[in-house]
Design a protein around this motif. Structure first.
Motif, PDB file in Angstrom:
ATOM      1  N   LEU A  13      85.409  60.296  -5.326  1.00 49.42           N
ATOM      2  CA  LEU A  13      84.536  59.984  -4.191  1.00 49.42           C
ATOM      3  C   LEU A  13      83.325  60.924  -4.195  1.00 49.42           C
ATOM      4  CD1 LEU A  13      85.130  57.796  -2.060  1.00 49.42           C
ATOM      5  CD2 LEU A  13      85.893  59.583  -0.517  1.00 49.42           C
ATOM      6  N   HIS A  14      83.598  62.216  -4.373  1.00 49.19           N
ATOM      7  CA  HIS A  14      82.537  63.233  -4.477  1.00 49.19           C
ATOM      8  C   HIS A  14      81.529  62.849  -5.554  1.00 49.19           C
ATOM      9  CE1 HIS A  14      83.230  66.804  -2.089  1.00 49.19           C
ATOM     10  NE2 HIS A  14      84.490  66.885  -2.429  1.00 49.19           N
ATOM     11  N   ASN A  15      82.063  62.570  -6.752  1.00 46.54           N
ATOM     12  CA  ASN A  15      81.207  62.290  -7.906  1.00 46.54           C
ATOM     13  C   ASN A  15      80.373  61.035  -7.709  1.00 46.54           C
ATOM     14  OD1 ASN A  15      82.239  64.553  -9.122  1.00 46.54           O
ATOM     15  ND2 ASN A  15      83.739  63.452 -10.376  1.00 46.54           N
ATOM     16  N   GLN A  16      81.003  60.000  -7.121  1.00 47.48           N
ATOM     17  CA  GLN A  16      80.284  58.743  -6.870  1.00 47.48           C
ATOM     18  C   GLN A  16      79.170  58.956  -5.846  1.00 47.48           C
ATOM     19  OE1 GLN A  16      83.144  55.643  -5.853  1.00 47.48           O
ATOM     20  NE2 GLN A  16      84.370  56.244  -7.620  1.00 47.48           N
ATOM     21  N   PHE A  17      79.451  59.784  -4.834  1.00 42.53           N
ATOM     22  CA  PHE A  17      78.435  60.070  -3.816  1.00 42.53           C
ATOM     23  C   PHE A  17      77.250  60.802  -4.459  1.00 42.53           C
ATOM     24  CE2 PHE A  17      76.473  63.049  -0.805  1.00 42.53           C
ATOM     25  CZ  PHE A  17      76.031  62.161   0.162  1.00 42.53           C
ATOM     26  N   ILE A  53      72.451  50.559  -5.948  1.00 39.45           N
ATOM     27  CA  ILE A  53      72.618  51.555  -4.870  1.00 39.45           C
ATOM     28  C   ILE A  53      73.429  50.955  -3.722  1.00 39.45           C
ATOM     29  CG2 ILE A  53      71.356  52.856  -3.079  1.00 39.45           C
ATOM     30  CD1 ILE A  53      69.153  53.345  -5.232  1.00 39.45           C
ATOM     31  N   ASN A  54      73.127  49.713  -3.362  1.00 43.07           N
ATOM     32  CA  ASN A  54      73.878  49.038  -2.288  1.00 43.07           C
ATOM     33  C   ASN A  54      75.350  48.870  -2.660  1.00 43.07           C
ATOM     34  OD1 ASN A  54      71.515  48.858  -0.836  1.00 43.07           O
ATOM     35  ND2 ASN A  54      71.104  46.738  -1.378  1.00 43.07           N
ATOM     36  N   GLU A  55      75.592  48.513  -3.916  1.00 42.54           N
ATOM     37  CA  GLU A  55      76.980  48.357  -4.391  1.00 42.54           C
ATOM     38  C   GLU A  55      77.729  49.684  -4.317  1.00 42.54           C
ATOM     39  OE1 GLU A  55      76.655  46.708  -8.314  1.00 42.54           O
ATOM     40  OE2 GLU A  55      76.325  44.662  -7.571  1.00 42.54           O
ATOM     41  N   MET A  56      77.036  50.765  -4.691  1.00 41.23           N
ATOM     42  CA  MET A  56      77.658  52.100  -4.628  1.00 41.23           C
ATOM     43  C   MET A  56      78.088  52.420  -3.205  1.00 41.23           C
ATOM     44  SD  MET A  56      75.106  54.394  -6.970  1.00 41.23           S
ATOM     45  CE  MET A  56      75.397  54.693  -8.688  1.00 41.23           C
ATOM     46  N   GLU A  57      77.211  52.101  -2.246  1.00 47.28           N
ATOM     47  CA  GLU A  57      77.545  52.404  -0.848  1.00 47.28           C
ATOM     48  C   GLU A  57      78.754  51.593  -0.380  1.00 47.28           C
ATOM     49  OE1 GLU A  57      76.704  52.286   3.725  1.00 47.28           O
ATOM     50  OE2 GLU A  57      75.890  50.737   2.422  1.00 47.28           O
ATOM     51  N   VAL A  58      78.786  50.311  -0.732  1.00 53.46           N
ATOM     52  CA  VAL A  58      79.914  49.438  -0.356  1.00 53.46           C
ATOM     53  C   VAL A  58      81.218  49.977  -0.954  1.00 53.46           C
ATOM     54  CG1 VAL A  58      80.891  47.119  -0.657  1.00 53.46           C
ATOM     55  CG2 VAL A  58      78.504  47.367  -0.001  1.00 53.46           C
ATOM     56  N   LEU A  60      81.884  53.090  -1.938  1.00 53.23           N
ATOM     57  CA  LEU A  60      82.241  54.364  -1.297  1.00 53.23           C
ATOM     58  C   LEU A  60      82.902  54.120   0.054  1.00 53.23           C
ATOM     59  CD1 LEU A  60      79.159  56.633  -2.091  1.00 53.23           C
ATOM     60  CD2 LEU A  60      81.516  57.191  -2.612  1.00 53.23           C
ATOM     61  N   GLU A  61      82.329  53.199   0.810  1.00 54.90           N
ATOM     62  CA  GLU A  61      82.875  52.916   2.150  1.00 54.90           C
ATOM     63  C   GLU A  61      84.283  52.320   2.040  1.00 54.90           C
ATOM     64  OE1 GLU A  61      80.546  51.504   5.906  1.00 54.90           O
ATOM     65  OE2 GLU A  61      81.324  49.715   4.907  1.00 54.90           O
ATOM     66  N   LYS A  62      84.427  51.374   1.107  1.00 52.88           N
ATOM     67  CA  LYS A  62      85.728  50.710   0.920  1.00 52.88           C
ATOM     68  C   LYS A  62      86.799  51.731   0.511  1.00 52.88           C
ATOM     69  CE  LYS A  62      87.534  46.937  -1.823  1.00 52.88           C
ATOM     70  NZ  LYS A  62      87.329  46.483  -3.181  1.00 52.88           N
ATOM     71  N   LYS A  63      86.442  52.578  -0.461  1.00 53.56           N
ATOM     72  CA  LYS A  63      87.393  53.584  -0.957  1.00 53.56           C
ATOM     73  C   LYS A  63      87.734  54.593   0.155  1.00 53.56           C
ATOM     74  CE  LYS A  63      89.963  55.308  -4.064  1.00 53.56           C
ATOM     75  NZ  LYS A  63      91.186  54.605  -4.430  1.00 53.56           N
ATOM     76  N   LYS A  86      79.386  58.632   6.068  1.00 52.07           N
ATOM     77  CA  LYS A  86      78.176  58.684   6.898  1.00 52.07           C
ATOM     78  C   LYS A  86      76.942  58.979   6.053  1.00 52.07           C
ATOM     79  CE  LYS A  86      79.994  58.115  11.019  1.00 52.07           C
ATOM     80  NZ  LYS A  86      79.590  57.006  11.900  1.00 52.07           N
ATOM     81  N   ALA A  87      77.068  59.962   5.157  1.00 50.85           N
ATOM     82  CA  ALA A  87      75.911  60.367   4.355  1.00 50.85           C
ATOM     83  C   ALA A  87      75.520  59.284   3.341  1.00 50.85           C
ATOM     84  CB  ALA A  87      76.198  61.692   3.649  1.00 50.85           C
ATOM     85  N   SER A  88      76.499  58.531   2.832  1.00 44.69           N
ATOM     86  CA  SER A  88      76.154  57.466   1.878  1.00 44.69           C
ATOM     87  C   SER A  88      75.388  56.345   2.575  1.00 44.69           C
ATOM     88  CB  SER A  88      77.400  56.914   1.179  1.00 44.69           C
ATOM     89  OG  SER A  88      78.276  56.316   2.093  1.00 44.69           O
ATOM     90  N   SER A  89      75.677  56.145   3.853  1.00 46.17           N
ATOM     91  CA  SER A  89      74.928  55.163   4.645  1.00 46.17           C
ATOM     92  C   SER A  89      73.467  55.612   4.798  1.00 46.17           C
ATOM     93  CB  SER A  89      75.613  55.007   6.004  1.00 46.17           C
ATOM     94  OG  SER A  89      74.787  54.332   6.892  1.00 46.17           O
ATOM     95  N   ASP A  90      73.262  56.928   4.994  1.00 42.16           N
ATOM     96  CA  ASP A  90      71.893  57.474   5.061  1.00 42.16           C
ATOM     97  C   ASP A  90      71.181  57.313   3.714  1.00 42.16           C
ATOM     98  OD1 ASP A  90      71.892  58.344   7.759  1.00 42.16           O
ATOM     99  OD2 ASP A  90      73.015  60.148   7.229  1.00 42.16           O
ATOM    100  N   LEU A  91      71.909  57.571   2.621  1.00 39.17           N
ATOM    101  CA  LEU A  91      71.319  57.409   1.286  1.00 39.17           C
ATOM    102  C   LEU A  91      70.887  55.960   1.053  1.00 39.17           C
ATOM    103  CD1 LEU A  91      73.656  59.447  -1.136  1.00 39.17           C
ATOM    104  CD2 LEU A  91      71.297  59.999  -0.508  1.00 39.17           C
ATOM    105  N   GLU A  92      71.732  55.032   1.503  1.00 43.52           N
ATOM    106  CA  GLU A  92      71.433  53.609   1.292  1.00 43.52           C
ATOM    107  C   GLU A  92      70.134  53.228   2.009  1.00 43.52           C
ATOM    108  OE1 GLU A  92      71.229  49.430   2.011  1.00 43.52           O
ATOM    109  OE2 GLU A  92      71.878  50.772   3.620  1.00 43.52           O
ATOM    110  N   ARG A  93      69.958  53.770   3.211  1.00 47.36           N
ATOM    111  CA  ARG A  93      68.718  53.479   3.964  1.00 47.36           C
ATOM    112  C   ARG A  93      67.505  54.101   3.280  1.00 47.36           C
ATOM    113  NH1 ARG A  93      72.085  54.819   8.945  1.00 47.36           N
ATOM    114  NH2 ARG A  93      72.856  52.795   9.615  1.00 47.36           N
ATOM    115  N   MET A  94      67.698  55.293   2.696  1.00 52.52           N
ATOM    116  CA  MET A  94      66.613  55.930   1.946  1.00 52.52           C
ATOM    117  C   MET A  94      66.205  55.040   0.769  1.00 52.52           C
ATOM    118  SD  MET A  94      68.321  59.673   2.271  1.00 52.52           S
ATOM    119  CE  MET A  94      67.532  60.585   1.002  1.00 52.52           C
ATOM    120  N   GLY A  95      67.197  54.457   0.120  1.00 58.62           N
ATOM    121  CA  GLY A  95      66.926  53.517  -0.982  1.00 58.62           C
ATOM    122  C   GLY A  95      66.135  52.307  -0.506  1.00 58.62           C
TER     123      GLY A  95
END
Length: 225
Positions: A13-17, A53-58, A60-63, A86-95
């Motif tokens: 999870l860390h590495n994927q984030f 990037i969107n797939e990564m966020e989905v 991360l959230e699922k896992k 929470k932070a991956s959701s912020d990253l997704e918006r930055m994307g």
């Protein structure tokens, strides 16, 4: 055995984030570079990359939800999973904002340009990218002190935005033919400013991860609750 599996999942999870963060940092940099250089090919690359990037966020959230439901983590482990969600959701918006900048590049049609403004936007984007890269390092180190310092950097982003705004509106008044490109400059600067805000959000999650406290790092509201 279960614990080892959990630790392995948490490390993944860390590495994927972190990987998602690096992809977003690259998207921010490429989008502004494509805008300044009028490189539509690079702009399209940013837009296509956003699907990943969107797939990564989905994922991360699922896992994260899976790990909470199946492993029922407590204290620090739970805080880590919540922070990543929470932070991956912020990253997704930055994307998403990087995509908006790339779309501005594709819209540009040989309009009169204001080179002084483009220089400031370029500096602003380098500074924002530095914030994104720094916040990823602070996350890896779970460094609350660094996170607070990075959040303070956002004041400078706001200063850049004001500088772009003042220069652009002044030029638009004097040279009406720059109104369309000028409006685009204001949009691009506002996307960068929003990315700075999302970095500050991630800083708040890093402080939460390190201390267990939700702390408001916005310079206008410095309260802890």
């Amino acid at each position: 055995m279960l614990r080892t599996q959990f630790e392995e999942d948490l490390l993944n999870l860390h590495n994927q984030f972190y990987e998602m963060g690096m992809s977003v940092s690259s998207a921010v940099h490429k989008s502004v570079h494509s805008y300044i250089e009028h490189d539509k090919h690079l702009a399209k690359e940013v837009i296509e990359q956003d699907i990943k990037i969107n797939e990564m966020e989905v994922n991360l959230e699922k896992k994260s939800f899976e790990m909470i439901a199946l492993q029922q983590p407590v204290t620090t482990d739970l805080r880590t999973i919540i922070t990543i969600m929470k932070a991956s959701s912020d990253l997704e918006r930055m994307g998403d904002h990087a995509v908006s900048i790339a779309k501005s590049t594709i819209r540009l049609k040989g309009l009169p340009r204001i080179l002084e403004v483009e220089k400031v936007i370029s500096e602003m984007s380098d500074y924002v990218k530095k914030m994104v890269d720094n916040v990823l390092i602070a996350y890896v180190k779970t460094d609350a002190k660094d996170a607070k310092m990075i959040a303070k950097m956002d004041d400078r982003v706001n200063d850049y935005f004001k500088q772009v705004y003042d220069m652009t509106t002044s030029e638009m008044k004097q040279q009406p033919e720059t109104i369309i490109s000028g409006t685009d400059y204001l949009n691009v600067a506002s996307y960068l400013e929003r990315i700075g805000d999302y970095v500050t959000n991630i800083c708040e999650w890093i402080v939460y991860l390190a201390t267990g406290k939700i702390t408001e790092l916005n310079s206008n509201r410095n309260e802890t609750f």
